[in-house]
Design an enzyme around this catalytic site. Structure first.
Site, mmCIF file in Angstrom:
data_model
loop_
_atom_site.group_PDB
_atom_site.id
_atom_site.type_symbol
_atom_site.label_atom_id
_atom_site.label_comp_id
_atom_site.label_asym_id
_atom_site.label_seq_id
_atom_site.Cartn_x
_atom_site.Cartn_y
_atom_site.Cartn_z
ATOM 1 N N GLY A 182 0.747 -1.267 0.000
ATOM 2 C CA GLY A 182 0.000 0.000 0.000
ATOM 3 C C GLY A 182 0.772 1.309 0.000
ATOM 4 N N GLY A 184 3.022 2.530 -2.163
ATOM 5 C CA GLY A 184 3.558 2.982 -3.453
ATOM 6 C C GLY A 184 2.951 4.287 -3.949
ATOM 7 N N CYS A 187 0.016 3.569 -6.107
ATOM 8 C CA CYS A 187 -0.761 2.450 -5.589
ATOM 9 C C CYS A 187 -2.034 2.981 -4.962
ATOM 10 C CB CYS A 187 0.107 1.762 -4.541
ATOM 11 S SG CYS A 187 -0.774 0.696 -3.449
#
Ligand code: 5GP
Length: 349
Positions: A182, A184, A187
């Site tokens: 999570g 990124g 992301c």
């Protein structure tokens, strides 16, 4: 239902406390690392920064730039090169010595790996087994089988965020466990699913678990400035994987577009609509996209300011705490918690 009350931290929640030091200048700092991997027995000598296996950064051109730079950074190649492209590159390009061959857990991934190994015998030394959710049994079984089939390949596997799963993967044959769910830059997992773990705590906990078994961890995702790399190494990361910080360069192998006189390069998550439309003929009905697409300002050659800032920042962090070698950074790191209020008012720069 259960609530965990333990404190969990992200990069933005801490700063590194300066310490007395005998170092005269950052030139005296060595930020290369020397590893002998637990299972493969192979060695790594270089700055332990890995370009992520994403379009735009996990490219042959990025590998060539890192090779020319000479600091020993490596590239996890995007999964989307064809067999022919991979065989050609691995057989003929000196930059191929420092790449990770990336693979998912589908049957066709395995077939492709076998075909590439046949076409470029002995050229693949490191593989990165990469899935969004490393908690499935299928994934652990795949890692175990890969270790049996390829005893002398260095295996990086992930992603997970907790100690017990790190141990499971190391014991199943991973040399390095990739940590991060999570964080990124492109992301959207946390938004789409509510699942995630603050990245600094994930690195601290997974590194502790891995190091106890002579394994290593790679902090993957969430670094936005060189100071975040210093914090990740300080937290115990042996390697760090970067996507967004390396996006937007000549090495992206993507088109540079001009909007209102400014140049941009597209950067997108590997499970974004953009990636799925490009590589898989659209988003499958049963899933939602968990990545987004952004326009990153074009930044020229990665070998210029970008690498200099990243490596210079980490080197400088080492001098602030008196670490002559990157290896010593985590031992010499004391994190100071930054209160949320101060963080929002002043930032933590
Ligand atoms: P960054 O350095 O850009 O913050 O993070 C890079 C990492 O983001 C990659 O190495 C990978 O683990 C993760 N990532 C890449 N694409 C996607 C995506 O589409 N969805 C999610 N959830 N993560 C992604």
């Amino acid at each position: 239902m259960r609530i965990e009350e333990d404190l969990k931290l992200d990069f933005k929640d801490v700063l590194i406390r300066p310490k007395r030091s005998t170092l005269g200048s950052r030139k005296e700092v060595d930020i290369r690392r020397n590893f002998t991997f637990k299972w493969s027995g192979r060695t790594y000598d270089g700055v332990p920064i890995v370009s992520a296996n994403m379009d735009g950064v996990g490219t042959f051109d990025m590998a060539r730039a890192f090779h020319a730079d000479g600091n020993g950074l490596s590239v996890a190649l995007t999964k989307h090169y064809s067999e022919e492209q991979l065989i050609e590159f691995l057989n003929n390009d000196p930059a191929a010595a420092n790449v990770w061959y990336s693979i998912g857990v589908a049957e066709r991934d395995q077939e492709k790996l076998d075909a590439v190994m046949k076409g470029a015998p002995g050229k693949i030394e490191k593989i990165c087994i990469d899935v969004a959710n490393g908690y499935s049994e299928v994934f652990t079984n795949f890692v175990r089988k890969a270790r049996e089939d390829y005893p002398d390949l260095t295996i990086m596997a992930g992603n997970v965020v907790t100690g017990e799963m790190t141990e499971e993967l190391i014991l199943s044959g991973a040399d390095i466990v990739k940590v991060g769910i999570g964080p990124g830059s492109v992301c959207t997992t946390r938004k789409m699913t509510g699942v995630g773990y603050p990245q600094l705590s994930a690195i601290i906990e997974c590194a502790d678990a891995a190091h106890g078994l002579s394994g290593l961890v790679c902090g993957d995702g969430g670094c936005t400035v060189p100071g975040d790399l210093a914090k990740a190494f300080g937290a115990g990361a042996d390697f760090i994987m970067l996507g967004g910080m390396l996006a937007g360069h000549d090495q992206s192998e993507l088109e540079v577009v001009e909007v209102d006189g400014k140049k941009y390069v597209q950067f997108y998550g590997m499970s974004s609509d953009t990636a799925m439309n490009k590589h898989s003929g659209g988003v499958a009905e049963y899933r939602a996209s968990e990545g987004k697409t952004v326009k990153v300002p074009y930044r020229g050659d990665v070998q210029g300011e970008t690498l200099q800032n990243i490596l210079g920042g980490v080197r400088s962090a080492c001098t602030y705490v008196g670490a002559r070698q990157l290896k010593e950074l985590s031992k010499r790191t004391t994190f100071i918690r930054v209160s949320q209020q101060l963080n929002t008012v002043f930032g933590n720069s």
